[in-house]
Design a protein around this motif. Sequence first.
Motif, PDB file in Angstrom:
ATOM      1  N   ASN A 184       0.853  -1.189  -0.152  1.00 52.04           N
ATOM      2  CA  ASN A 184      -0.008   0.138  -0.136  1.00 52.04           C
ATOM      3  C   ASN A 184       0.909   1.415  -0.075  1.00 52.04           C
ATOM      4  OD1 ASN A 184      -2.598  -1.483   0.179  1.00 52.04           O
ATOM      5  ND2 ASN A 184      -2.236  -1.924   2.364  1.00 52.04           N
ATOM      6  N   HIS A 185       0.359   2.218  -0.633  1.00 47.72           N
ATOM      7  CA  HIS A 185       1.145   3.636  -0.860  1.00 47.72           C
ATOM      8  C   HIS A 185       0.449   4.776  -0.129  1.00 47.72           C
ATOM      9  CE1 HIS A 185      -2.283   4.535  -3.357  1.00 47.72           C
ATOM     10  NE2 HIS A 185      -2.081   3.334  -3.948  1.00 47.72           N
ATOM     11  N   GLY A 186      -0.534   4.449   0.535  1.00 45.69           N
ATOM     12  CA  GLY A 186      -0.957   5.363   1.324  1.00 45.69           C
ATOM     13  C   GLY A 186      -1.715   6.814   0.722  1.00 45.69           C
ATOM     14  N   LEU A 187      -1.777   6.763  -0.635  1.00 49.40           N
ATOM     15  CA  LEU A 187      -2.552   7.860  -1.456  1.00 49.40           C
ATOM     16  C   LEU A 187      -4.091   7.324  -1.582  1.00 49.40           C
ATOM     17  CD1 LEU A 187       0.202   8.157  -4.087  1.00 49.40           C
ATOM     18  CD2 LEU A 187      -0.678   9.920  -2.794  1.00 49.40           C
ATOM     19  N   ASP A 188      -4.821   8.613  -1.718  1.00 52.58           N
ATOM     20  CA  ASP A 188      -6.174   8.219  -1.831  1.00 52.58           C
ATOM     21  C   ASP A 188      -6.415   7.543  -3.211  1.00 52.58           C
ATOM     22  OD1 ASP A 188      -6.644   9.271   0.690  1.00 52.58           O
ATOM     23  OD2 ASP A 188      -7.101  11.408   0.172  1.00 52.58           O
ATOM     24  N   ILE A 189      -7.637   6.910  -3.087  1.00 54.19           N
ATOM     25  CA  ILE A 189      -8.220   6.538  -4.489  1.00 54.19           C
ATOM     26  C   ILE A 189      -9.670   7.189  -4.894  1.00 54.19           C
ATOM     27  CG2 ILE A 189      -9.649   4.593  -5.494  1.00 54.19           C
ATOM     28  CD1 ILE A 189      -6.540   3.927  -4.938  1.00 54.19           C
ATOM     29  N   ALA A 190      -9.155   8.028  -6.117  1.00 50.11           N
ATOM     30  CA  ALA A 190     -10.364   8.873  -6.678  1.00 50.11           C
ATOM     31  C   ALA A 190     -11.553   8.258  -7.013  1.00 50.11           C
ATOM     32  CB  ALA A 190      -9.761   9.763  -7.966  1.00 50.11           C
ATOM     33  N   ALA A 191     -12.755   8.951  -7.166  1.00 51.27           N
ATOM     34  CA  ALA A 191     -13.997   8.423  -7.343  1.00 51.27           C
ATOM     35  C   ALA A 191     -14.095   7.665  -8.716  1.00 51.27           C
ATOM     36  CB  ALA A 191     -15.074   9.709  -7.679  1.00 51.27           C
ATOM     37  N   ASP A 192     -13.199   7.915  -9.498  1.00 49.48           N
ATOM     38  CA  ASP A 192     -12.906   6.941 -10.711  1.00 49.48           C
ATOM     39  C   ASP A 192     -12.286   5.554 -10.580  1.00 49.48           C
ATOM     40  OD1 ASP A 192     -10.586   7.987 -10.824  1.00 49.48           O
ATOM     41  OD2 ASP A 192     -10.911   8.835 -13.003  1.00 49.48           O
ATOM     42  N   GLY A 193     -11.720   5.536  -9.478  1.00 48.97           N
ATOM     43  CA  GLY A 193     -11.076   4.255  -9.393  1.00 48.97           C
ATOM     44  C   GLY A 193      -9.365   4.517  -9.176  1.00 48.97           C
ATOM     45  N   THR A 194      -9.195   5.543  -9.868  1.00 50.46           N
ATOM     46  CA  THR A 194      -7.570   5.809 -10.074  1.00 50.46           C
ATOM     47  C   THR A 194      -7.033   6.421  -8.784  1.00 50.46           C
ATOM     48  OG1 THR A 194      -8.003   8.127 -10.974  1.00 50.46           O
ATOM     49  CG2 THR A 194      -7.777   6.291 -12.441  1.00 50.46           C
ATOM     50  N   VAL A 195      -5.578   6.233  -8.718  1.00 53.28           N
ATOM     51  CA  VAL A 195      -4.916   6.961  -7.485  1.00 53.28           C
ATOM     52  C   VAL A 195      -5.056   8.289  -7.634  1.00 53.28           C
ATOM     53  CG1 VAL A 195      -2.627   6.920  -6.420  1.00 53.28           C
ATOM     54  CG2 VAL A 195      -3.508   4.821  -7.179  1.00 53.28           C
ATOM     55  N   ALA A 196      -5.252   8.791  -6.613  1.00 54.55           N
ATOM     56  CA  ALA A 196      -5.305  10.568  -6.371  1.00 54.55           C
ATOM     57  C   ALA A 196      -4.009  11.103  -6.577  1.00 54.55           C
ATOM     58  CB  ALA A 196      -5.957  10.764  -5.237  1.00 54.55           C
ATOM     59  N   LEU A 197      -3.454  11.086  -7.688  1.00 56.93           N
ATOM     60  CA  LEU A 197      -2.081  11.653  -7.821  1.00 56.93           C
ATOM     61  C   LEU A 197      -1.736  12.009  -9.380  1.00 56.93           C
ATOM     62  CD1 LEU A 197       1.026  12.269  -6.820  1.00 56.93           C
ATOM     63  CD2 LEU A 197       1.577   9.684  -7.599  1.00 56.93           C
ATOM     64  N   TYR A 198      -1.054  13.518  -9.324  1.00 51.58           N
ATOM     65  CA  TYR A 198      -0.623  13.635 -10.637  1.00 51.58           C
ATOM     66  C   TYR A 198       0.738  14.130 -10.559  1.00 51.58           C
ATOM     67  CZ  TYR A 198       1.168  17.570 -13.607  1.00 51.58           C
ATOM     68  OH  TYR A 198       1.776  18.120 -14.495  1.00 51.58           O
ATOM     69  N   SER A 199       1.482  13.560 -11.476  1.00 55.73           N
ATOM     70  CA  SER A 199       3.037  13.869 -11.373  1.00 55.73           C
ATOM     71  C   SER A 199       3.595  14.203 -12.980  1.00 55.73           C
ATOM     72  CB  SER A 199       3.522  12.886 -10.585  1.00 55.73           C
ATOM     73  OG  SER A 199       5.195  13.154 -10.579  1.00 55.73           O
ATOM     74  N   ALA A 200       4.665  15.005 -12.847  1.00 58.66           N
ATOM     75  CA  ALA A 200       5.365  15.278 -14.101  1.00 58.66           C
ATOM     76  C   ALA A 200       6.562  14.349 -14.271  1.00 58.66           C
ATOM     77  CB  ALA A 200       5.972  16.669 -14.110  1.00 58.66           C
ATOM     78  N   VAL A 201       6.722  13.537 -13.300  1.00 62.12           N
ATOM     79  CA  VAL A 201       7.821  12.265 -13.417  1.00 62.12           C
ATOM     80  C   VAL A 201       6.996  10.998 -12.628  1.00 62.12           C
ATOM     81  CG1 VAL A 201       9.521  13.738 -13.608  1.00 62.12           C
ATOM     82  CG2 VAL A 201       9.043  12.824 -11.253  1.00 62.12           C
ATOM     83  N   PRO A 202       7.396   9.829 -13.101  1.00 62.32           N
ATOM     84  CA  PRO A 202       6.948   8.831 -12.474  1.00 62.32           C
ATOM     85  C   PRO A 202       7.374   8.663 -11.043  1.00 62.32           C
ATOM     86  CG  PRO A 202       8.170   8.547 -14.670  1.00 62.32           C
ATOM     87  CD  PRO A 202       8.347   9.714 -14.284  1.00 62.32           C
TER      88      PRO A 202
END
Length: 418
Positions: free
Chosen positions: A85-103
């Motif tokens: 587990n990474h500790g980030l939230d899960i957005a309403a559409d099921g994706t991880v709640a994170l945007y980033s310019a790099v991986p």
Amino acid sequence: MTITDVNAAFATEKTTQLADRRARRDAAIQRETNKAAWIAGEVASGRMVQIAPDRYRVTSGWDRGETFTVRRDLATGQIAEIVANHGLDIAADGTVALYSAVPAWHGLGQIIPGGIDNIDEVLRLGGIDWEVARREVRYSFMLDGEERPTLRTAPGHHVTVREDTGEALGVVGNKYTPIQNRKLFEFLEDLVRQGVVWESAGSLRGGRRVFVSMRVPENIVIDAGGIADEVTLFIAAMNSHDGSSRAETVVTPWRPICANTERFAVRDAVTRWGIRHTAGALDRLEEARRSLGLTLRYGEAWAAEETALAHTALAIDEFHRVITDLWPIEEDANDRVRGIATRRTERLDAMFRSEAERLGRTSYAAERSVTDYLDHVAPRRPGRTMTEEIARATALLEGSDDDLKSKAHKRLMLLIRR
């Protein structure tokens, strides 16, 4: 010239660690005819504890405190995958709640190479395109003799609520005014008075914490004529929606991608600017510009001091004395405390020798060793809903070790003037 992007280094380290761990895990599982038997063996040995029907926590090793989710094959019910587990939230559409310019090291989130400048798009990709409302706190109560409970309102108390999910985030007072996620982006955009490329954005703890960062155009160079260690800086903002803390803006060499950040440890440098959740809080742009502008100029002074550290030779024995000053041991300390101190010194010693291969046996290498130890190695006791990794990242974000880092810097600066 060596360019130090601590995010890339952290991602490489974590990727390697995860690959090694997965290889060991896969090898162990391959030796078992039943993956469930492997899990049972880990629990029986004490290396893992079960905390939910399909969740386990590691109890030993470098990933002690990290939790894992067991995914099962729907058809057979057999264990198909073990996921950290990474500790980030899960957005309403099921994706991880994170945007980033790099991986990110965990390989999750919506990655847009090079970044984008559109606020609405970043809000959507980061899973934080929602607003927070303030609602009255109501409760039911029934007095003796009454036939049914009555609904009452708690004066002076409100609950903050996510408008997309209706989830309660925290209880706040009358003066609390939510700082909306979009407003935080607009504040940073107005702050720098120029085009912004967003580096990262996302949420933690069910939306109770939201972060966003952008890159500072100019890097800082340590020892330009020698090791030429170039440090990439970012301006990051963290906002809480549960009333637990102010919104804060910091200058940092970290790009938050799972709650990580690290501040300068230079004397009394003001590397953050707090924003109280009140009406008109984001109108104080000029004050914020002065505070953070001072921080950026202080970064240049910090670079000069770090360069001086890079020119100061440091023997192993002297480094051990620095460790003792930072973590003093009482004369009557018991064997357990002394054992912890010995292991800490051994780990720091190894880290210093490793840093010295790149930076030379200097005070700068010593400071980097102490900072890296505090950020990535020092034991953390996670809360009931946090992994040790997220507890460590949150400590970085909130500056739990800033005083100790500053003390290390001051102690090493004294060696320059010997």
